[in-house]
Design a protein around this motif. Structure first.
Motif, PDB file in Angstrom:
ATOM      1  N   ILE A  54       2.553  -2.969 -11.895  1.00 20.85           N
ATOM      2  CA  ILE A  54       3.330  -2.384 -10.860  1.00 20.85           C
ATOM      3  C   ILE A  54       4.646  -2.421 -11.418  1.00 20.85           C
ATOM      4  CG2 ILE A  54       1.827  -2.154  -8.988  1.00 20.85           C
ATOM      5  CD1 ILE A  54       2.649  -4.640  -7.921  1.00 20.85           C
ATOM      6  N   SER A  78      -0.311   3.862 -13.390  1.00 20.31           N
ATOM      7  CA  SER A  78      -1.083   4.385 -12.129  1.00 20.31           C
ATOM      8  C   SER A  78      -2.671   4.582 -12.405  1.00 20.31           C
ATOM      9  CB  SER A  78      -0.307   5.332 -11.553  1.00 20.31           C
ATOM     10  OG  SER A  78      -0.927   5.956 -10.668  1.00 20.31           O
ATOM     11  N   ARG A  81      -4.382   1.211 -13.127  1.00 20.35           N
ATOM     12  CA  ARG A  81      -4.299   0.242 -11.712  1.00 20.35           C
ATOM     13  C   ARG A  81      -5.289   0.810 -10.741  1.00 20.35           C
ATOM     14  NH1 ARG A  81       1.290   1.226 -10.672  1.00 20.35           N
ATOM     15  NH2 ARG A  81       0.863   2.822  -9.382  1.00 20.35           N
ATOM     16  N   LYS A  82      -5.355   2.145 -10.445  1.00 19.21           N
ATOM     17  CA  LYS A  82      -6.002   2.579  -9.241  1.00 19.21           C
ATOM     18  C   LYS A  82      -7.613   2.550  -9.611  1.00 19.21           C
ATOM     19  CE  LYS A  82      -5.899   7.628 -10.124  1.00 19.21           C
ATOM     20  NZ  LYS A  82      -5.039   8.751  -9.413  1.00 19.21           N
ATOM     21  N   PHE A  89      -1.774  -8.919  -0.718  1.00 14.94           N
ATOM     22  CA  PHE A  89      -0.281  -9.668  -0.634  1.00 14.94           C
ATOM     23  C   PHE A  89      -0.152 -10.688   0.548  1.00 14.94           C
ATOM     24  CE2 PHE A  89      -0.213  -5.243  -1.955  1.00 14.94           C
ATOM     25  CZ  PHE A  89       0.525  -5.436  -3.296  1.00 14.94           C
ATOM     26  N   ASN A  93       0.756  -6.126   3.739  1.00 12.89           N
ATOM     27  CA  ASN A  93       1.081  -4.804   3.171  1.00 12.89           C
ATOM     28  C   ASN A  93       0.351  -3.709   3.737  1.00 12.89           C
ATOM     29  OD1 ASN A  93       3.372  -4.996   2.362  1.00 12.89           O
ATOM     30  ND2 ASN A  93       2.907  -5.503   0.127  1.00 12.89           N
ATOM     31  N   LEU A  94      -0.551  -3.542   5.010  1.00  7.34           N
ATOM     32  CA  LEU A  94      -0.813  -2.474   5.406  1.00  7.34           C
ATOM     33  C   LEU A  94      -0.118  -1.523   5.948  1.00  7.34           C
ATOM     34  CD1 LEU A  94      -3.581  -4.550   7.484  1.00  7.34           C
ATOM     35  CD2 LEU A  94      -3.949  -3.530   5.222  1.00  7.34           C
ATOM     36  N   ILE A  95      -0.442  -0.241   6.165  1.00  7.34           N
ATOM     37  CA  ILE A  95       0.267   0.558   6.439  1.00  7.34           C
ATOM     38  C   ILE A  95       0.289   0.880   7.998  1.00  7.34           C
ATOM     39  CG2 ILE A  95       0.805   3.162   6.531  1.00  7.34           C
ATOM     40  CD1 ILE A  95      -0.137   3.026   3.489  1.00  7.34           C
ATOM     41  N   GLU A  97       1.031   3.109  10.294  1.00  8.79           N
ATOM     42  CA  GLU A  97       0.629   4.415  10.868  1.00  8.79           C
ATOM     43  C   GLU A  97      -0.953   4.764  10.762  1.00  8.79           C
ATOM     44  OE1 GLU A  97       3.376   4.116   9.062  1.00  8.79           O
ATOM     45  OE2 GLU A  97       4.659   3.965  10.680  1.00  8.79           O
ATOM     46  N   LEU A  98      -1.649   3.898   9.882  1.00  9.54           N
ATOM     47  CA  LEU A  98      -3.149   4.219   9.630  1.00  9.54           C
ATOM     48  C   LEU A  98      -4.016   3.241  10.208  1.00  9.54           C
ATOM     49  CD1 LEU A  98      -2.828   4.957   5.940  1.00  9.54           C
ATOM     50  CD2 LEU A  98      -2.700   6.649   7.936  1.00  9.54           C
ATOM     51  N   LEU A 106      -7.800   4.309   1.779  1.00  9.64           N
ATOM     52  CA  LEU A 106      -6.576   4.986   0.972  1.00  9.64           C
ATOM     53  C   LEU A 106      -6.926   4.819  -0.710  1.00  9.64           C
ATOM     54  CD1 LEU A 106      -4.380   6.407   2.050  1.00  9.64           C
ATOM     55  CD2 LEU A 106      -3.139   4.056   2.006  1.00  9.64           C
ATOM     56  N   PRO A 107      -7.458   3.637  -1.285  1.00 13.19           N
ATOM     57  CA  PRO A 107      -7.619   3.716  -2.524  1.00 13.19           C
ATOM     58  C   PRO A 107      -8.878   4.603  -3.114  1.00 13.19           C
ATOM     59  CG  PRO A 107      -7.605   1.597  -1.762  1.00 13.19           C
ATOM     60  CD  PRO A 107      -7.524   2.391  -0.717  1.00 13.19           C
ATOM     61  N   TYR A 110      -7.442   8.081  -3.417  1.00 14.16           N
ATOM     62  CA  TYR A 110      -6.435   8.595  -4.534  1.00 14.16           C
ATOM     63  C   TYR A 110      -7.300   8.287  -5.758  1.00 14.16           C
ATOM     64  CZ  TYR A 110      -2.345   7.757  -1.536  1.00 14.16           C
ATOM     65  OH  TYR A 110      -1.360   7.842  -0.736  1.00 14.16           O
ATOM     66  N   ARG A 154      -9.443  -3.434   1.545  1.00 18.04           N
ATOM     67  CA  ARG A 154      -8.925  -2.678   0.802  1.00 18.04           C
ATOM     68  C   ARG A 154      -8.914  -3.035  -0.595  1.00 18.04           C
ATOM     69  NH1 ARG A 154      -2.793  -1.044   2.353  1.00 18.04           N
ATOM     70  NH2 ARG A 154      -2.447  -3.256   0.973  1.00 18.04           N
TER      71      ARG A 154
ATOM     72  N   LYS B 694       8.501   0.933   1.646  1.00 15.37           N
ATOM     73  CA  LYS B 694       7.277  -0.197   1.720  1.00 15.37           C
ATOM     74  C   LYS B 694       6.043   0.751   1.587  1.00 15.37           C
ATOM     75  CE  LYS B 694       5.132  -3.524   4.300  1.00 15.37           C
ATOM     76  NZ  LYS B 694       5.005  -4.092   5.491  1.00 15.37           N
ATOM     77  N   GLU B 695       5.867   1.715   2.631  1.00 16.44           N
ATOM     78  CA  GLU B 695       4.673   2.324   2.599  1.00 16.44           C
ATOM     79  C   GLU B 695       4.427   2.991   1.329  1.00 16.44           C
ATOM     80  OE1 GLU B 695       4.554   5.525   5.677  1.00 16.44           O
ATOM     81  OE2 GLU B 695       2.908   6.313   4.802  1.00 16.44           O
ATOM     82  N   ILE B 698       3.252   0.757  -1.259  1.00 16.46           N
ATOM     83  CA  ILE B 698       1.680   0.423  -1.172  1.00 16.46           C
ATOM     84  C   ILE B 698       1.008   1.450  -1.882  1.00 16.46           C
ATOM     85  CG2 ILE B 698       0.004  -0.079   0.502  1.00 16.46           C
ATOM     86  CD1 ILE B 698       2.442  -1.160   2.275  1.00 16.46           C
ATOM     87  N   ILE B 701       0.978   1.802  -5.538  1.00 16.11           N
ATOM     88  CA  ILE B 701       0.118   0.717  -5.870  1.00 16.11           C
ATOM     89  C   ILE B 701      -1.446   0.968  -6.024  1.00 16.11           C
ATOM     90  CG2 ILE B 701      -0.738  -1.782  -5.737  1.00 16.11           C
ATOM     91  CD1 ILE B 701       2.319  -2.218  -4.827  1.00 16.11           C
ATOM     92  N   LEU B 702      -1.582   1.593  -4.925  1.00 20.49           N
ATOM     93  CA  LEU B 702      -3.047   1.999  -4.638  1.00 20.49           C
ATOM     94  C   LEU B 702      -3.396   3.294  -5.421  1.00 20.49           C
ATOM     95  CD1 LEU B 702      -3.357   1.305  -0.697  1.00 20.49           C
ATOM     96  CD2 LEU B 702      -4.008  -0.097  -2.866  1.00 20.49           C
ATOM     97  N   GLY B 703      -2.530   3.883  -6.025  1.00 20.10           N
ATOM     98  CA  GLY B 703      -2.840   5.066  -7.002  1.00 20.10           C
ATOM     99  C   GLY B 703      -2.188   6.282  -6.525  1.00 20.10           C
ATOM    100  N   ALA B 704      -1.451   6.435  -5.598  1.00 23.92           N
ATOM    101  CA  ALA B 704      -0.867   7.667  -5.050  1.00 23.92           C
ATOM    102  C   ALA B 704      -0.193   8.475  -6.091  1.00 23.92           C
ATOM    103  CB  ALA B 704      -0.224   7.520  -3.676  1.00 23.92           C
ATOM    104  N   ASN B 780      10.144   2.471  -8.654  1.00 28.96           N
ATOM    105  CA  ASN B 780       9.218   1.518  -9.459  1.00 28.96           C
ATOM    106  C   ASN B 780       8.701   0.894  -8.209  1.00 28.96           C
ATOM    107  OD1 ASN B 780       7.797  -0.624 -10.649  1.00 28.96           O
ATOM    108  ND2 ASN B 780       9.737  -0.854 -11.892  1.00 28.96           N
ATOM    109  N   PRO B 781       7.303   0.902  -8.166  1.00 23.48           N
ATOM    110  CA  PRO B 781       6.845   0.331  -6.680  1.00 23.48           C
ATOM    111  C   PRO B 781       6.864  -1.216  -6.512  1.00 23.48           C
ATOM    112  CG  PRO B 781       4.936   0.688  -8.414  1.00 23.48           C
ATOM    113  CD  PRO B 781       6.276   1.447  -9.030  1.00 23.48           C
ATOM    114  N   ALA B 782       6.913  -2.087  -7.934  1.00 23.37           N
ATOM    115  CA  ALA B 782       7.590  -3.303  -7.637  1.00 23.37           C
ATOM    116  C   ALA B 782       8.755  -3.625  -6.844  1.00 23.37           C
ATOM    117  CB  ALA B 782       7.601  -4.137  -8.959  1.00 23.37           C
TER     118      ALA B 782
END
Lengths: 229, 788
Positions: A54, A78, A81-82, A89, A93-95, A97-98, A106-107, A110, A154, B694-695, B698, B701-704, B780-782
């Motif tokens: 990242i 990316s 990574r995915k 973390f 680092n959860l979202i 709104e979800l 989520l992963p 994606y 996750r 931040k969202e 995240i 990082i998860l691949g969006a 950059n996500p970092a």
């Protein structure tokens, strides 16, 4: 699995230039559980971010799964990574709104996993983390320990080869901390490679190797004598 | 010492220049635009308020034969009315100069367009400020003139004007300056020169004739109803007997033959009268309301921007508030600080607005609203109002952020527990409001534009291109025909015709017609024309034949338009008798001789060889050469009377001038409104993107993918815009549908107008938002995670 050669990372602001990583060379084999330790600002998290694709290094080489990736574009990183890496973390680092379920899902979205399969895998992993009963809750409705369990769920839902954990117990009390560490050890035993950044000697010793950093450089590497568990 | 709120306001600018720029520009553009518009509307709505006792002043307008109403009324009206109506305190009659008059001062001749011919008590009813002379003394002799200060200065410079002599009119009649008054600007009675009204010794005492403008002022206890009752009595006691009608009074009142009176309050005349023969052209209420409303809308949008951008940034200021509260600052002080900042902001915006307006006035100098911009910023009085306006806007838009920001308990703020970014629903609602307005304006300007285009392209029933009209050919007297023959030598002249009346020239000729079958006569628009008018103007003969100078009986013949055939109920028009001895020989296609707002009225064309106007159909090149020859020729026939002419298509375009002004102004201010709304959206999107960094990190990082992130960030805004569309489009459609009802000849709103407006709005909003989304999504996500 991972090999770095003279990895460098330099941050620049208007007035200061900070070297976060200075010629770091490490090698981590598949199936290892490596803890990275060191005082605040020694470059632990920077190293973890680079290893986790990242962030880009400013210099040096990074071989991940036998590919030199230090010059990869964000799009290429990316992709790698995915499919291969899960993250945990300190601040979860959860979202917000979800829901729990949606966060874990989520992963899979994606990586374009079909919805039936997604549902199955999310439920499986929530079951494993003992969070099924909270699947429709939102992160703010959970305790810290529960949030971190969701974050772990996750991180592993995609069956990553590599799990990166940045101070996973830093925001937790010791009971919940132990719980997370046991989960990591369990995942390691099931075959996942784990790299964890931590302040705590106690946590570090759950792994089988400790790398110590100081001012951006590796100072010692030591194997952990396995006794307990 | 500089108050702290000024310091913090200025420091915030330095710290967040991008945000400050958005906030200031939006506010500045909004202030400049809305102030100009509101000023314009206010000005138009407050005509004729400067006269003491003006709220008791009424004009008596009249109508007869149902001709549509006249601003002037009968010469003898005021001989009878004061006796009938004891409520009247004072009554006066006057006339206006029909067209400009030469004024000779020393060796210089000026042309003055605005002058009135007044009675001795004019200045009693319409008090002006006298700079020299006195209101009681004026118009006592037939050779005195009152000048406005502007004209006095123009004629005599620094010299004392009283007692000086000027020669006025073609006859160069000498007049002595008896007074100088301050010229009044906002009045329908605008004039620079006042001359004595000479009542003819033997007047025209018919009730179906208009001569003067008649105004009355009522006593304080008097009432408009009493005035109306007196006018009714006047009808019964004088006008009805004079008509020698054989019917009863009630039947006469209901018939086409009736005389009617209208009582018009002074303050309504400028904007709402619109009768024939007005003293000066009136305002256009639709335009005033539309532009005033747009002005209000724009300042609303700009104020909302300010509120949105400020509350959105709560989290940034929250720590400051928390610390200050902890240190013991009372809420009042903090509210004052934020309101103060807001006012500083809008005053800075005002400075920017000033330069923007100057810039706009220089770039759009040709636009019809440009003079408004200059007005607004050149006069001290306006500038004062503008500062007041800016402070008001600052206070109003500062209230909500100030109270919102200072509401929280300090412990919660410092712990970071405060909901960041203020009330999301409120902000969403405000954005919906902004875009509702912007979308409504887009739709409106598209429809106004289409209607204008339609009006330009519609078949008017005659060919107006290439037709030049000499307005005052009758001034040549019996030389007119010789003048015509000389012009006929020119190669550019295709044909020529004399006519008493030309479409668009604004003159009114009406006669009554009655076929043997009709019980009652009908008043119809009449065009006295010679045999060449129909071909020269390119009118289309549908039946029968044109007039001919070789057929003697044509002197009493008539040609009708289609509307007249219908109005007179003629089944076989050719040969029909429309008045005793007057027979129809032809029918022409209907033609527009007024603005397209009006339905085409019935027209009777009567054969009259010597009309006052000469129409020329021109062709080929070198028009300027021809005009020079024409003017030269004219001067040989008439040395002292200058030729006056116009091109018919220019004149027709002039009829739609109001609509064109409206369309340009609406389009320009729509763009401004949209720009401000987008500035706000841009700032808000930046804020949201920042807040969701931040969202986004995240998710990355998860691949969006970038596309999915842009979609994610834009979706919420597009939903707001979609909601705005749902509100705006029906409202806009309805409003414009109503507006179009003003036009007898109008477009149907095309099916694609609303979708196109919707698409435009969505596209603009999407582009605005995606600039911000892209910036965050490609970061950059970092770094995104580090920013916690």
């Amino acid at each position: 699995m991972i090999r770095t050669n003279n990895l460098k990372k330099v941050y620049r602001t208007e007035e200061v230039e900070t070297t976060a990583l200075n010629e770091v060379s490490v090698e981590i084999k598949a199936g290892e559980f490596v803890s990275i330790m060191g005082p605040s600002g020694c470059g632990k998290s920077t190293l973890l971010n680079i290893l986790g694709l990242i962030d880009n290094p400013s210099g040096g080489e990074y071989h991940f799964l036998d590919k030199e990736v230090s010059k990869f574009s964000e799009r290429q990183r990316s992709q790698l990574r995915k499919n291969n890496i899960g993250f945990i973390f300190q601040s979860f680092n959860l979202i917000d709104e979800l829901t729990v379920f949606e966060n874990v899902e989520l992963p899979l979205i994606y990586t374009k996993v079909g919805s039936g399969e997604r549902r199955k895998r999310v439920e499986e992993v929530l079951e494993k983390m003992n969070m099924m009963h909270r699947r429709n809750h939102f992160p703010q409705q959970l305790s810290g320990g529960q949030q971190q369990r969701v974050a772990v769920a996750r991180a592993i839902v995609n069956n990553p080869k590599l799990i990166l954990a940045d101070e996973p117990t830093g925001n937790l009390d010791s009971a919940n901390g132990d719980d997370v560490m046991k989960n990591l050890v369990h995942l390691n035993n099931e075959g996942a490679t784990i790299i964890m950044v931590t302040h705590s000697q106690y946590c570090a010793e759950f792994g089988n190797r400790i790398i110590r950093l100081l001012d951006g450089q590796v100072v010692t590497e030591s194997m952990v004598a396995k006794q307990m568990l | 010492m500089t108050p702290q709120f000024i310091k913090t306001a200025l420091r915030n600018f330095r710290k967040y220049p991008g945000y400050a720029f958005l906030n200031l520009t939006g506010l500045a553009v909004g202030l400049a635009a809305s102030f100009v518009l509101i000023l314009y509307a206010y000005r138009e709505l407050t005509y004729d308020r400067q006269f003491a006792g003006g709220d008791r002043v009424y004009r008596i307008a009249t109508d007869f034969y149902r001709m549509g109403g006249f601003a002037k009324s009968q010469e003898q009206l005021l001989d009878f009315l004061p006796q009938e109506c004891p409520d009247i305190e004072i009554a006066t009659r006057f006339d206006r100069g029909f067209r400009e008059t030469p004024v000779e001062v020393g060796n210089t001749v000026y042309q003055e367009p605005h002058y009135l011919l007044i009675d001795t008590n004019f200045f009693e009813l319409f008090p002006h400020r006298f700079l020299a002379g006195s209101p009681a003394g004026v118009m006592r002799s037939p050779d005195e003139v009152v000048l406005s200060r502007r004209l006095a200065r123009k004629y005599f410079g620094e010299e004392r004007p009283l007692g000086k002599t000027v020669k006025i009119g073609k006859e160069k009649k000498p007049y002595t300056v008896s007074a100088v008054v301050e010229e009044m600007d906002k009045t329908h009675l605008r004039a620079g020169l006042w001359l004595p009204l000479e009542l003819p010794e033997e007047g025209n005492q018919h009730w179906t004739n208009v001569t003067y403008y008649n105004y009355v002022r009522l006593k304080e206890a008097g009432s408009r109803e009493n005035l109306k009752r007196s006018l009714d009595a006047l009808l019964r006691n004088h006008a009805w007997p004079a008509s020698q009608s054989e019917t009863t009074f009630e039947q006469w009142v209901a018939s086409n033959q009736a005389v009617q009176f209208f009582v018009q309050p002074l303050k309504d005349i400028y904007l709402h009268s619109g009768y024939k023969f007005e003293v000066s052209p009136g305002g256009n209420p639709t335009q005033v309301y539309a532009l005033g409303l747009i002005g209000l809308f724009i300042i609303l949008i700009a104020g909302v921007n300010y509120i949105n951008l400020t509350t959105a940034r709560t989290s940034i200021r929250a720590k400051e508030v928390g610390v200050k509260k902890t240190l013991g600052a009372p809420r009042r002080a903090l509210v004052r600080q934020f309101m103060g900042e807001s006012v500083v902001n809008s005053l800075l915006a005002l400075v920017l607005a000033f330069f923007l307006a100057r810039f706009a006035a220089s770039v759009f100098g040709g636009a019809s609203w440009a003079p408004l911009l200059k007005d607004a910023f050149s006069e001290g009085y306006y500038l004062g109002a503008l500062v007041f306006f800016a402070v008001l806007v600052g206070l109003l838009s500062g209230i909500y952020p100030a109270f919102y920001l200072t509401r929280f308990r300090p412990a919660n703020i410092l712990k970071g527990e405060m909901a960041p970014g203020g009330n999301k629903a409120l902000r969403g609602g405000l954005v919906v409001g902004q875009f509702t307005i912007a979308i409504g304006l887009i739709t409106a300007s598209m429809i106004v534009f289409q209607q204008l285009k339609y009006m330009q392209e519609k078949d008017k029933g005659f060919e107006m291109e290439g037709v030049l009209v000499v307005e005052n050919a009758d001034k040549l007297g019996n030389q007119a025909e010789a003048f015509r023959q000389e012009l006929a030598q020119q190669s550019q002249v295709e044909s020529m015709a004399f006519s008493g009346r030309i479409p668009t020239d604004g003159s009114v000729w009406m006669y009554t017609y009655q076929t043997p079958e009709m019980a009652e006569a009908l008043t119809i628009q009449t065009f006295p024309v010679d045999a060449d008018v129909i071909p020269t103007l390119g009118m289309r003969l549908l039946e029968g034949r044109n007039f001919s100078k070789d057929i003697a009986s044509d002197s009493t013949a008539a040609i009708l338009n289609e509307a007249a055939v219908r109005a007179l109920g003629l089944e076989n028009p050719i040969g029909a008798e429309i008045n005793e001895g007057q027979r129809v020989i032809g029918v022409v296609h209907d033609f527009n001789f007024q603005s397209l707002k009006h339905q085409i009225e019935p027209v009777v064309m009567a054969y009259t060889p010597a009309g006052s106007r000469l129409a020329l159909r021109l062709q080929g090149r070198d028009m300027s050469g021809f005009l020079a020859v024409m003017e030269d020729t004219w001067r040989r026939f008439s040395a002292d009377e200058p030729i006056r002419y116009f091109f018919l298509d220019d004149n027709f375009a002039e009829l739609a001038a109001n609509e064109r002004t409206l369309s340009r102004a609406v389009a320009a201010f729509t763009l401004i409104a949209l720009l401000i709304a987008c500035l706000g959206l841009f700032g808000l999107a930046a804020f949201t993107a920042e807040q969701r960094t931040k969202e986004i990190g995240i998710r990355k990082i998860l691949g969006a993918s970038v596309a999915s992130l842009v979609g994610l960030l834009s979706r919420d805004f597009l939903k707001l815009v979609a909601l705005a569309l749902a509100i705006a489009l029906p409202l806009a459609w309805y409003a414009m549908h109503r507006w179009l009802q003003n036009f007898a000849y109008r477009i149907d709103i095309a099916w694609w107008v609303l979708p196109l407006a919707a698409l435009l709005a969505l596209l603009v909003a999407f582009l605005t938002v995606s600039v911000q989304s892209l910036r965050v999504a490609t970061g950059n996500p970092a770094e995104a995670l580090r920013s916690e």
